[in-house]
Design a protein around this motif. Structure first.
Motif, PDB file in Angstrom:
ATOM      1  N   VAL B  37       0.831  -1.200   0.000  1.00 41.40           N
ATOM      2  CA  VAL B  37       0.000   0.000   0.000  1.00 41.40           C
ATOM      3  C   VAL B  37       0.867   1.253   0.000  1.00 41.40           C
ATOM      4  CG1 VAL B  37      -1.841   1.247   1.143  1.00 41.40           C
ATOM      5  CG2 VAL B  37      -1.840  -1.251   1.187  1.00 41.40           C
ATOM      6  N   ILE B  38       1.762   1.333   0.967  1.00 38.14           N
ATOM      7  CA  ILE B  38       2.569   2.551   1.108  1.00 38.14           C
ATOM      8  C   ILE B  38       3.582   2.670  -0.037  1.00 38.14           C
ATOM      9  CG2 ILE B  38       4.003   3.905   2.667  1.00 38.14           C
ATOM     10  CD1 ILE B  38       1.464   3.304   4.058  1.00 38.14           C
ATOM     11  N   VAL B  39       4.311   1.599  -0.285  1.00 40.91           N
ATOM     12  CA  VAL B  39       5.350   1.654  -1.326  1.00 40.91           C
ATOM     13  C   VAL B  39       4.760   2.009  -2.699  1.00 40.91           C
ATOM     14  CG1 VAL B  39       7.087   0.307  -2.571  1.00 40.91           C
ATOM     15  CG2 VAL B  39       6.960   0.172  -0.079  1.00 40.91           C
ATOM     16  N   PRO B  40       3.669   1.350  -3.119  1.00 36.51           N
ATOM     17  CA  PRO B  40       3.089   1.736  -4.414  1.00 36.51           C
ATOM     18  C   PRO B  40       2.705   3.209  -4.488  1.00 36.51           C
ATOM     19  CG  PRO B  40       2.155  -0.338  -3.715  1.00 36.51           C
ATOM     20  CD  PRO B  40       2.991   0.158  -2.580  1.00 36.51           C
ATOM     21  N   VAL B  41       2.180   3.744  -3.378  1.00 32.13           N
ATOM     22  CA  VAL B  41       1.804   5.158  -3.392  1.00 32.13           C
ATOM     23  C   VAL B  41       3.041   6.016  -3.641  1.00 32.13           C
ATOM     24  CG1 VAL B  41       0.967   7.073  -1.998  1.00 32.13           C
ATOM     25  CG2 VAL B  41      -0.214   4.878  -1.931  1.00 32.13           C
ATOM     26  N   PHE B  42       4.153   5.650  -3.003  1.00 24.88           N
ATOM     27  CA  PHE B  42       5.381   6.410  -3.215  1.00 24.88           C
ATOM     28  C   PHE B  42       5.880   6.263  -4.648  1.00 24.88           C
ATOM     29  CE2 PHE B  42       5.690   6.779   1.415  1.00 24.88           C
ATOM     30  CZ  PHE B  42       6.097   8.105   1.498  1.00 24.88           C
ATOM     31  N   ILE B  43       5.716   5.068  -5.202  1.00 23.69           N
ATOM     32  CA  ILE B  43       6.153   4.874  -6.598  1.00 23.69           C
ATOM     33  C   ILE B  43       5.322   5.750  -7.531  1.00 23.69           C
ATOM     34  CG2 ILE B  43       6.306   3.205  -8.484  1.00 23.69           C
ATOM     35  CD1 ILE B  43       7.011   1.082  -6.417  1.00 23.69           C
ATOM     36  N   VAL B  44       4.014   5.774  -7.273  1.00 25.14           N
ATOM     37  CA  VAL B  44       3.147   6.640  -8.083  1.00 25.14           C
ATOM     38  C   VAL B  44       3.620   8.089  -7.956  1.00 25.14           C
ATOM     39  CG1 VAL B  44       0.817   7.572  -8.304  1.00 25.14           C
ATOM     40  CG2 VAL B  44       1.138   5.131  -7.973  1.00 25.14           C
ATOM     41  N   ALA B  45       3.885   8.510  -6.701  1.00 23.74           N
ATOM     42  CA  ALA B  45       4.336   9.883  -6.480  1.00 23.74           C
ATOM     43  C   ALA B  45       5.658  10.135  -7.200  1.00 23.74           C
ATOM     44  CB  ALA B  45       4.483  10.151  -4.987  1.00 23.74           C
ATOM     45  N   ALA B  46       6.553   9.147  -7.135  1.00 24.17           N
ATOM     46  CA  ALA B  46       7.853   9.310  -7.793  1.00 24.17           C
ATOM     47  C   ALA B  46       7.671   9.517  -9.293  1.00 24.17           C
ATOM     48  CB  ALA B  46       8.734   8.083  -7.526  1.00 24.17           C
ATOM     49  N   TYR B  47       6.781   8.739  -9.886  1.00 19.12           N
ATOM     50  CA  TYR B  47       6.503   8.911 -11.320  1.00 19.12           C
ATOM     51  C   TYR B  47       5.892  10.282 -11.596  1.00 19.12           C
ATOM     52  CZ  TYR B  47       7.509   4.322 -13.312  1.00 19.12           C
ATOM     53  OH  TYR B  47       8.136   3.202 -13.796  1.00 19.12           O
ATOM     54  N   ALA B  48       5.000  10.706 -10.691  1.00 18.97           N
ATOM     55  CA  ALA B  48       4.264  11.948 -10.926  1.00 18.97           C
ATOM     56  C   ALA B  48       5.190  13.158 -10.937  1.00 18.97           C
ATOM     57  CB  ALA B  48       3.178  12.118  -9.873  1.00 18.97           C
ATOM     58  N   PHE B  49       6.265  13.096 -10.140  1.00 23.80           N
ATOM     59  CA  PHE B  49       7.147  14.254 -10.025  1.00 23.80           C
ATOM     60  C   PHE B  49       8.392  14.157 -10.901  1.00 23.80           C
ATOM     61  CE2 PHE B  49       4.674  14.690  -6.116  1.00 23.80           C
ATOM     62  CZ  PHE B  49       4.362  16.043  -6.173  1.00 23.80           C
ATOM     63  N   THR B  50       8.418  13.176 -11.811  1.00 26.87           N
ATOM     64  CA  THR B  50       9.580  13.061 -12.693  1.00 26.87           C
ATOM     65  C   THR B  50       9.117  13.020 -14.143  1.00 26.87           C
ATOM     66  OG1 THR B  50       9.453  10.667 -12.416  1.00 26.87           O
ATOM     67  CG2 THR B  50      11.069  11.821 -11.068  1.00 26.87           C
TER      68      THR B  50
END
Lengths: 368, 287
Positions: B37-50
């Motif tokens: 749950v947490i890790v995927p959210v961070f991955i999504v965020a990482a994609y969103a800001f790059t």
């Protein structure tokens, strides 16, 4: 009573499982042109192909992978993807390795540019001689250093003769208000834009934003007459007579026609998009020798024939095209004569900036 | 040490032990939560800001305006679908609690039945039923009636959503309604309360937690619906879920899709927080 029903159901279940266990996995060895031995027996070959893109034993066809396993003792681990991009991201992520992939032209161009393919000495493969010269030295692999053609296809316009008056010869029919609500088109930007680009006489691989703007404007004009944007739902809709016309691949039309004889097909005069899916060995493969053997196997006339029959796409293999048992021998849709051959354009790999530009335009088109 | 002090120490020890046990029992779930749950959210965020090359950028968010209409449409459709589901599910759940245990079980099974089937197959079947030349229209034609346009309309999309998320509304409503003590209703009746007033002043307030969690459970997946809308709606609707799906499928636009996904997540979170306001007042619990 319940027990009787239960045991009856169990019996039916077992019986049905049993009956689909028999598969046609034997190819007549005397018909094989290449040399196969069991030197690599016990090794594994990971094949990554499009879904429903190989003769797999359904409806008494030859199970190509099983035949290869039986012949060489190499275990084929087979998995599938739905589009080039999925295959690409899987390959790039490095989460999996593959020994064989079968991408389309523009994707091969990208993979070669990014140095993701192993070179293969295809001229040394015994069955390479059967590949039609017109499918050698294609733009994405000009020196035939990486790939051997697997399937060739062109997009055309499929229409229902009971719903359309007269014959159609232009992509503009997809904009015709007379058929408002009965028109389908592609549900992906590249293919949908290509139709507008062909009408406008553009290069499908243009990087000029003004060209894309013009194509997007034309697509927006089309929105009011469209019933839906579809991909494989087109089968259901065209076979059931729920739509009058749709652009799709020639091979798929032949499948649809089996279920609805009212359907007709045309290569519009503005030209069409042509594609070629070719067999490649990606970098990081673990069984190069088996991969090359598999490549040669797929070019075997008997194997290529089984695939051509099962998939209904045009075969680049001269032995298949001239084979007397081939259902689609001399089929003018798959193999148009020189004077009937439409103008064709290939898709090339596009730079990221252009892709993003037309993707943004595509959202506008969808919202119009 | 006095007895009282001793007891205090023992109690404190007990408490820490209990804490330890509960932590131990929760540990697998905590790992699960972090990993999936947490890790995927961070991955999504990482994609969103790059961007596609992996460099940090806010460029993706600048393109949010392009998709404004899709987001607004999605919320409108989700609201309609949630309202329709609630109106259909509430009486259904209420009358279900009035039946015998056996009937209740059968009814519950029927509600859950569509959830046993694969969503894609289900949607495809609905398509075939609602097509211009589909089962319903062929039936109408056979009876000498005219065909009606069902598929490729906004109504078909709402239908698809209601159909799919109906169980998520019925379940919380049913569990709350079935727990209402009949004695309360009898008491209300004894005190001179009529049928309508009993519903308004006893049943409805007591069932509010179920209503709120039902709304949340239907609204959230409705907003991000995809596939159903694409297949049933044709070109009539373009939901944000479908936009994200097509963007994420292409490597070159994956970052854009991640940005939209993140924005959608934040907007949904805000919606849930507003909902929780309501449920707090009613003493409900959800998220």
């Amino acid at each position: 009573m319940k027990k009787i029903i239960a045991s009856f159901l169990l019996f039916v279940l077992l019986f049905s499982v049993g009956s689909c266990g028999e598969r046609n996995d034997t190819v007549d060895a005397s018909l094989l042109r290449g040399e196969y031995n069991k030197d690599l027996a016990g090794t594994t070959l990971k094949v990554y192909n499009w879904g429903e893109y190989i003769s797999d034993g359904a409806e008494d066809s030859l199970d190509v992978n099983a035949a290869f396993e039986k012949l060489t003792g190499i275990k084929v681990e087979y998995s599938t993807y739905d589009d080039n991009e999925t295959m690409y991201s899987d390959l790039v992520s490095g989460a999996n390795y593959y020994d064989i992939i079968i991408p389309s032209d523009y994707m091969i161009e990208r993979l070669i540019r990014e140095d993701r393919l192993e070179t293969v000495d295809v001229e040394s493969l015994s069955n390479y001689q059967y590949i039609d010269d017109q499918y050698k030295n294609l733009y994405f692999d000009p020196d035939n250093a990486y790939s051997v053609p697997y399937n060739v296809g062109m997009v055309g316009l499929i229409y229902n003769t009971t719903m359309v008056e007269g014959t159609i010869d232009s992509w503009e029919a997809l904009w015709d208000e007379k058929y408002s609500g009965d028109i389908l088109t592609f549900n992906n930007p590249r293919d949908a834009f290509a139709l507008a680009q062909l009408i406008l006489g553009q290069d499908l691989n243009t990087t000029n934003p003004a060209d894309w703007d013009a194509a997007a404007a034309l697509l927006k004009e089309q929105s009011p007459v469209l019933q839906a944007r579809v991909m494989d739902e087109v089968f259901n809709k065209m076979e059931g007579g729920n739509a009058a016309m749709a652009p799709y691949y020639a091979g798929d039309y032949l499948l649809m026609k089996d279920n609805n004889p009212d359907l007709a097909f045309v290569y519009p005069k503005e030209g069409v998009n042509i594609f070629c899916d070719s067999v490649c060995v990606p970098k990081g493969c673990q069984n190069y020798d088996a991969a090359v053997l598999y490549m040669n196997f797929l070019m075997e006339p008997e194997i290529a024939l089984a695939n051509a029959e099962a998939l209904c796409y045009a075969s680049p293999n001269t032995e298949v095209v001239s084979h007397d048992d081939y259902t689609y021998k001399d089929n003018e849709i798959l193999y148009p004569s020189e004077e009937d051959m439409p103008k064709v354009q290939w898709f090339h790999d596009m730079d990221a900036e252009t892709v993003e530009y037309y993707e943004t335009l595509w959202v506008d088109v969808l919202n119009s | 040490m006095t007895d009282a002090k001793l007891r205090g120490v023992r109690e404190r020890k007990n408490r820490t032990r209990k804490k330890g046990v509960s932590l131990l029992l929760n540990f697998p779930y905590l790992i699960w939560l972090c990993l999936f749950v947490i890790v995927p959210v961070f991955i999504v965020a990482a994609y969103a800001f790059t961007d596609a090359s992996g460099a940090l950028t806010l460029e993706n968010f600048r393109k949010l305006g392009v998709y404004r209409d899709n987001i607004i449409d999605s919320f409108i459709y989700a609201l309609i679908a949630t309202a329709v589901t609630l109106v259909l599910a509430y009486p259904f759940a209420y009358f279900m609690t009035k039946r015998s245990q056996a009937t209740q079980r059968v009814m519950m099974m029927l509600v859950m039945l569509p959830m046993w089937m694969n969503l894609l197959i289900l949607t495809y079947s609905i398509m075939n039923i609602m097509e211009t030349n589909g089962i319903i229209n062929n039936l109408l034609a056979a009876m000498g009636l005219g065909k009606i346009q069902m598929i490729n309309t906004p109504g078909a999309v709402v239908f698809g959503m209601v159909y799919n998320y109906f169980p998520y509304m019925v379940l919380p409503l049913y569990s709350v309604l079935s727990k209402i003590d009949p004695a309360l209703l009898e008491a209300a009746a004894d005190l001179g309360s009529g049928g309508l007033s009993r519903f308004r002043r006893v049943i409805l307030p007591l069932s509010m937690p179920g209503v709120i969690s039902g709304i949340t459970m239907v609204f959230v997946p409705s907003v991000s619906t995809f596939y159903i809308s694409q297949k049933l709606g044709g070109t009539s609707v373009n939901m944000i879920g479908d936009v994200i799906e097509s963007l994420v499928n292409r490597v070159s636009t994956r970052n854009l899709g991640a940005m939209l996904s993140l924005v959608l997540m934040v907007v949904i979170l805000i919606c849930i927080m507003i909902m929780n306001r309501f449920s707090d007042e009613e003493g409900g619990i959800m998220l």
